[in-house]
Design an enzyme around this catalytic site. Structure first.
Site, PDB file in Angstrom:
ATOM      1  N   CYS A   2       0.826  -1.203   0.000  1.00  0.00           N
ATOM      2  CA  CYS A   2       0.000   0.000   0.000  1.00  0.00           C
ATOM      3  C   CYS A   2       0.862   1.256   0.000  1.00  0.00           C
ATOM      4  O   CYS A   2       2.018   1.228   0.405  1.00  0.00           O
ATOM      5  CB  CYS A   2      -0.899   0.006   1.226  1.00  0.00           C
ATOM      6  SG  CYS A   2      -1.815  -1.518   1.503  1.00  0.00           S
ATOM      7  N   ARG A  27       3.803  -0.135  -6.344  1.00  0.00           N
ATOM      8  CA  ARG A  27       3.840  -0.978  -5.162  1.00  0.00           C
ATOM      9  C   ARG A  27       2.725  -2.021  -5.182  1.00  0.00           C
ATOM     10  O   ARG A  27       2.731  -2.961  -4.385  1.00  0.00           O
ATOM     11  CB  ARG A  27       3.733  -0.112  -3.897  1.00  0.00           C
ATOM     12  CG  ARG A  27       4.894   0.848  -3.734  1.00  0.00           C
ATOM     13  CD  ARG A  27       4.631   1.852  -2.644  1.00  0.00           C
ATOM     14  NE  ARG A  27       4.658   1.257  -1.329  1.00  0.00           N
ATOM     15  CZ  ARG A  27       5.737   1.182  -0.556  1.00  0.00           C
ATOM     16  NH1 ARG A  27       6.886   1.656  -0.990  1.00  0.00           N
ATOM     17  NH2 ARG A  27       5.684   0.652   0.644  1.00  0.00           N
ATOM     18  N   TRP A  74      -3.740  -2.428  -1.000  1.00  0.00           N
ATOM     19  CA  TRP A  74      -3.608  -3.811  -1.464  1.00  0.00           C
ATOM     20  C   TRP A  74      -4.305  -4.667  -0.430  1.00  0.00           C
ATOM     21  O   TRP A  74      -3.900  -4.712   0.734  1.00  0.00           O
ATOM     22  CB  TRP A  74      -2.130  -4.186  -1.592  1.00  0.00           C
ATOM     23  CG  TRP A  74      -1.853  -5.475  -2.292  1.00  0.00           C
ATOM     24  CD1 TRP A  74      -1.854  -5.707  -3.631  1.00  0.00           C
ATOM     25  CD2 TRP A  74      -1.481  -6.723  -1.685  1.00  0.00           C
ATOM     26  NE1 TRP A  74      -1.510  -7.010  -3.900  1.00  0.00           N
ATOM     27  CE2 TRP A  74      -1.285  -7.661  -2.718  1.00  0.00           C
ATOM     28  CE3 TRP A  74      -1.309  -7.138  -0.367  1.00  0.00           C
ATOM     29  CZ2 TRP A  74      -0.917  -8.979  -2.481  1.00  0.00           C
ATOM     30  CZ3 TRP A  74      -0.946  -8.459  -0.123  1.00  0.00           C
ATOM     31  CH2 TRP A  74      -0.753  -9.353  -1.178  1.00  0.00           C
ATOM     32  N   ASN A 102      -1.048   1.245   6.173  1.00  0.00           N
ATOM     33  CA  ASN A 102      -0.330   0.130   5.556  1.00  0.00           C
ATOM     34  C   ASN A 102      -0.008  -0.875   6.650  1.00  0.00           C
ATOM     35  O   ASN A 102       0.417  -0.489   7.737  1.00  0.00           O
ATOM     36  CB  ASN A 102       0.991   0.585   4.933  1.00  0.00           C
ATOM     37  CG  ASN A 102       0.802   1.533   3.770  1.00  0.00           C
ATOM     38  OD1 ASN A 102      -0.312   1.733   3.301  1.00  0.00           O
ATOM     39  ND2 ASN A 102       1.893   2.114   3.309  1.00  0.00           N
ATOM     40  N   GLY A 103      -0.154  -2.159   6.354  1.00  0.00           N
ATOM     41  CA  GLY A 103       0.233  -3.173   7.319  1.00  0.00           C
ATOM     42  C   GLY A 103      -0.958  -3.912   7.894  1.00  0.00           C
ATOM     43  O   GLY A 103      -2.083  -3.847   7.384  1.00  0.00           O
ATOM     44  N   GLU A 486      14.588 -17.948 -11.720  1.00  0.00           N
ATOM     45  CA  GLU A 486      14.233 -16.541 -11.862  1.00  0.00           C
ATOM     46  C   GLU A 486      13.519 -16.289 -13.191  1.00  0.00           C
ATOM     47  O   GLU A 486      12.554 -15.516 -13.254  1.00  0.00           O
ATOM     48  CB  GLU A 486      15.490 -15.670 -11.754  1.00  0.00           C
ATOM     49  CG  GLU A 486      15.281 -14.184 -11.958  1.00  0.00           C
ATOM     50  CD  GLU A 486      14.365 -13.536 -10.946  1.00  0.00           C
ATOM     51  OE1 GLU A 486      13.952 -12.388 -11.182  1.00  0.00           O
ATOM     52  OE2 GLU A 486      14.034 -14.170  -9.917  1.00  0.00           O
ATOM     53  N   LYS A 490       9.725 -14.779 -13.523  1.00  0.00           N
ATOM     54  CA  LYS A 490       9.388 -13.580 -14.297  1.00  0.00           C
ATOM     55  C   LYS A 490       8.243 -13.862 -15.271  1.00  0.00           C
ATOM     56  O   LYS A 490       7.327 -13.056 -15.423  1.00  0.00           O
ATOM     57  CB  LYS A 490      10.619 -13.087 -15.072  1.00  0.00           C
ATOM     58  CG  LYS A 490      11.640 -12.379 -14.220  1.00  0.00           C
ATOM     59  CD  LYS A 490      11.113 -11.059 -13.700  1.00  0.00           C
ATOM     60  CE  LYS A 490      11.865 -10.610 -12.463  1.00  0.00           C
ATOM     61  NZ  LYS A 490      11.504 -11.336 -11.243  1.00  0.00           N
ATOM     62  N   GLU A 493       5.018 -14.122 -13.271  1.00  0.00           N
ATOM     63  CA  GLU A 493       4.603 -12.871 -12.650  1.00  0.00           C
ATOM     64  C   GLU A 493       3.863 -11.946 -13.612  1.00  0.00           C
ATOM     65  O   GLU A 493       2.844 -11.348 -13.238  1.00  0.00           O
ATOM     66  CB  GLU A 493       5.824 -12.115 -12.103  1.00  0.00           C
ATOM     67  CG  GLU A 493       6.385 -12.653 -10.817  1.00  0.00           C
ATOM     68  CD  GLU A 493       7.577 -11.833 -10.353  1.00  0.00           C
ATOM     69  OE1 GLU A 493       7.602 -11.437  -9.185  1.00  0.00           O
ATOM     70  OE2 GLU A 493       8.491 -11.586 -11.171  1.00  0.00           O
ATOM     71  N   HIS A 509      13.521 -37.509 -13.339  1.00  0.00           N
ATOM     72  CA  HIS A 509      12.914 -37.858 -12.056  1.00  0.00           C
ATOM     73  C   HIS A 509      11.506 -37.295 -11.917  1.00  0.00           C
ATOM     74  O   HIS A 509      11.013 -37.120 -10.794  1.00  0.00           O
ATOM     75  CB  HIS A 509      13.802 -37.366 -10.909  1.00  0.00           C
ATOM     76  CG  HIS A 509      15.144 -38.002 -10.880  1.00  0.00           C
ATOM     77  ND1 HIS A 509      15.338 -39.321 -10.496  1.00  0.00           N
ATOM     78  CD2 HIS A 509      16.364 -37.532 -11.234  1.00  0.00           C
ATOM     79  CE1 HIS A 509      16.622 -39.617 -10.590  1.00  0.00           C
ATOM     80  NE2 HIS A 509      17.271 -38.550 -11.045  1.00  0.00           N
ATOM     81  N   LYS A 608       4.896  -4.595  -4.894  1.00  0.00           N
ATOM     82  CA  LYS A 608       6.337  -4.383  -5.027  1.00  0.00           C
ATOM     83  C   LYS A 608       7.074  -4.635  -3.724  1.00  0.00           C
ATOM     84  O   LYS A 608       8.062  -5.338  -3.678  1.00  0.00           O
ATOM     85  CB  LYS A 608       6.590  -2.949  -5.512  1.00  0.00           C
ATOM     86  CG  LYS A 608       8.060  -2.621  -5.740  1.00  0.00           C
ATOM     87  CD  LYS A 608       8.637  -3.451  -6.863  1.00  0.00           C
ATOM     88  CE  LYS A 608      10.071  -3.092  -7.180  1.00  0.00           C
ATOM     89  NZ  LYS A 608      10.640  -3.992  -8.187  1.00  0.00           N
TER      90      LYS A 608
END
Length: 613
Positions: A2, A27, A74, A102-103, A486, A490, A493, A509, A608
């Site tokens: 947020c 964010r 968020w 926020n939080g 990575e 990406k 995401e 396997h 973010k």
């Protein structure tokens, strides 16, 4: 996550409140809102759309105000609906108070029950509404807004950054923080509150970073701060190195594309002190670094997401170059384990923002077990992790706006490679000639990165083949296995293509069962000692009809053929190869996402800076 912006000014701040949260859109958020004081009353606007919709609402109302708050939310407690969007209000007895937050406040339920007992009604599902009623219950008894927030915040458990305004004090904004970032901007006849300095760059670059427990009263004429013990505190003014231009997109279509192409410069900036030196010195990491590294017997790397992948690469470097045992742990898992705290452990935390809640908690968890030697690799100099660690290395990536990290990752890798070399030197595992050779390689790394970026047109051609796909496999071996991880992250995401990464030797396997003509297999193929083993794995894919997309070093003997597509990068870069091989994987994810029409810079459901669990 947020975003918070607040202002107390002698001038109209409506535009700043909107523009500020626009700067914080990166964010991640699912709703936006603002509160302002007009004719002695609090008013608010809220929207579950983008900030641009909130801006249209504000213009339609002709909003003008000298005091106000704005917020991007968020969702944590409650769905992303207008009723759950911030700001939240509490009113009664002639007192109106608004909050942005926020939080997460973990003990909101008992406080909610107490507030209901006092007659407060709730219109949302959020813990935030509990906080504003709590503060209102104290202000209604005659406390000032600052006093009420100071009193109430001592009771709140969890992580939070909050901003408050009240109709009874129309030129005051009050902010408080615990765990989540919050700062004060110092202006001329106006002062500000924000969760990120980038929101304020159009008005000021003079910043006060609040510490845990601080409560700040912000007026146009000045700022007063009280610490967690109730004492008046002075926080130093820091001149932000950011510029307004640094957070503009410029000629690029998206911030992510801009940041991919900024990587050579970001790595050059990060390595400036090393590339211009003749020898490596421990004090690159702080005045105590020589003493700490001398007693280091093993390294524990703690991080989340992309930063965790950087830690996995560093594990290979630390063991093969420095000869020091290393373990990389996902911070959100480590914080809930009962690990053995071995003497001589250096705890290395890695974070773009330095405010990642799980990583902060994991470091505290390690320190509570006696692991006091901590080093943070981070892109934010005043962040919680940097302040919590004895040793520090600032990556100079500059602001990273795209949610999917790119230049933060490669600068982290560069910093971790320097740490590896310094530790190897302290442990007498690095000879003088090797030190000179590796410093020279670091000096040439940005140029090699520029050369790799030149393959973008070829990557775009591959992206067109990937556009209709729904699944992909990524393969790598050794230090390039985390790079494959990575690359898969990406793609997931930002394009929403399901992608998984495997160590290539694990194909037989289980994952080989997924391989067919419809499953693209992306392979990282450096010209190292594992190349021949990797070629055998590629043959296993081709034998099952799988189509291969291979990113190979220029000097690697990997032939293109039917079903095997090859893009050649540069000659093998030795131990630094992972930094080069991740770039085309970033480009592939970016161009697939663009072709699929997703919101590249703000992918759905992601944030973010993850400042809550």
């Amino acid at each position: 996550m947020c975003g918070i912006v607040g202002a107390a000014s002698r001038n109209n701040v409506a535009d700043l409140l909107i523009e500020g949260i626009k700067k914080l859109e990166y964010r991640g958020y699912d709703s936006a809102g603002m509160a302002f004081i007009k004719d002695g009353r609090l008013e608010r606007l809220r929207s579950t759309g983008r900030v641009t919709h909130l801006e249209e609402l504000a213009r339609g109302r002709g909003v003008q105000a000298g005091t106000g708050l704005s917020h991007t939310r968020w969702a944590t407690h409650g769905a992303p609906t207008e009723s759950n969007a911030h700001p939240h209000f509490s009113d009664g007895s002639g007192v109106e108070i608004a909050i942005v937050h926020n939080g997460i406040v973990e003990n909101h339920e008992p406080i909610r029950a107490r507030m209901k007992g006092l007659g407060y009604a709730f219109s949302s599902e959020t813990d935030t509404e509990v906080m504003v009623h709590h503060v209102h219950s104290l202000a209604a008894k005659g406390l000032t807004l600052w006093e009420a927030v100071r009193t109430a915040s001592r009771e709140w458990e969890g992580a939070f950054a909050v901003g408050f305004v009240s109709n009874r004090e129309p030129d005051v904004v009050v902010g408080a923080r615990k765990g989540s970032p919050l700062l004060v901007g110092i202006g001329n006849g106006e002062n500000f509150l924000a969760s990120d300095a980038s929101a304020l760059l159009s008005r000021t670059r003079d910043i006060l970073y609040l510490e845990d427990g601080d409560v700040a009263e912000i007026r146009p004429s000045g700022v007063t701060i009280c610490d967690g013990e109730g004492h008046i505190a002075r926080r130093p003014v820091t001149r932000s190195r950011l510029s307004a231009g640094a957070v503009e997109r410029g000629p690029y279509a998206h911030y992510m594309q801009k940041e991919i192409f900024e990587q050579p410069g970001a790595v050059a900036n990060t390595l400036e002190m090393v590339a211009n030196a003749q020898a490596l010195q421990p004090n690159l990491f702080g005045v105590e670094a020589g003493e700490v590294l001398a007693r280091t017997r093993q390294v524990l790397l703690l991080a989340c997401g992309t930063s965790y992948h950087a830690g996995l690469v560093a594990r290979y470097w630390l063991e093969s170059i420095a000869g020091v045992p290393a373990t990389a742990e996902i911070a959100s898992e480590y914080r809930y384990r009962d690990p053995v705290a071995a003497p001589g452990t250096l705890v290395v935390t890695i974070s773009q923002s330095g405010e990642t809640a799980d990583t902060i908690a994991a470091l505290k968890h390690a320190q509570a077990r006696g692991l006091d030697d901590a080093l943070t690799v981070c892109n934010a100099p005043e962040s919680a992790l940097m302040r919590q660690s004895r040793l520090r290395f600032l990556t100079r990536a500059g602001p990273e706006i795209g949610v999917a990290s790119t230049k933060a990752f490669t600068t982290q890798l560069a910093a971790l490679f320097v740490l590896t070399l310094v530790l190897a030197k302290v442990k007498q595992r690095l000879t003088g000639p090797d030190e000179s050779r590796l410093i020279a390689q670091l000096r040439h790394l940005p140029g090699a990165m520029e050369a790799v970026l030149a393959v973008e047109p070829q990557v775009l051609e591959w992206a067109r083949r990937f556009e209709p796909k729904q699944h992909a496999l990524f393969l790598g071996r050794g230090a390039h296995f985390p790079i494959a991880m990575e690359g898969a992250l990406k793609l997931k995401e930002i394009s929403y293509v399901h992608a998984e990464a495997y160590a290539a030797g694990e194909l037989k396997h289980g994952p080989l069962a997924l391989v067919d003509a419809g499953m693209p297999v992306v392979t990282v193929a450096p010209n190292d000692q594992l190349l021949e083993k990797l070629k055998s794995n590629l043959q296993e894919v081709r034998a099952r009809g799988g189509e291969l997309y291979v990113f190979a070093d220029r000097d690697a003997q990997v032939a293109e053929s039917e079903g095997v597509h090859v893009i050649r990068l540069v000659d093998h870069a030795g131990k630094l190869s992972p930094i080069l091989h991740v770039i085309p994987l970033q480009l592939l994810a970016y161009h697939v996402a663009v072709l699929r029409g997703t919101d590249v810079d703000k992918p759905r459901n992601l944030a973010k800076s993850v400042t809550v669990e």
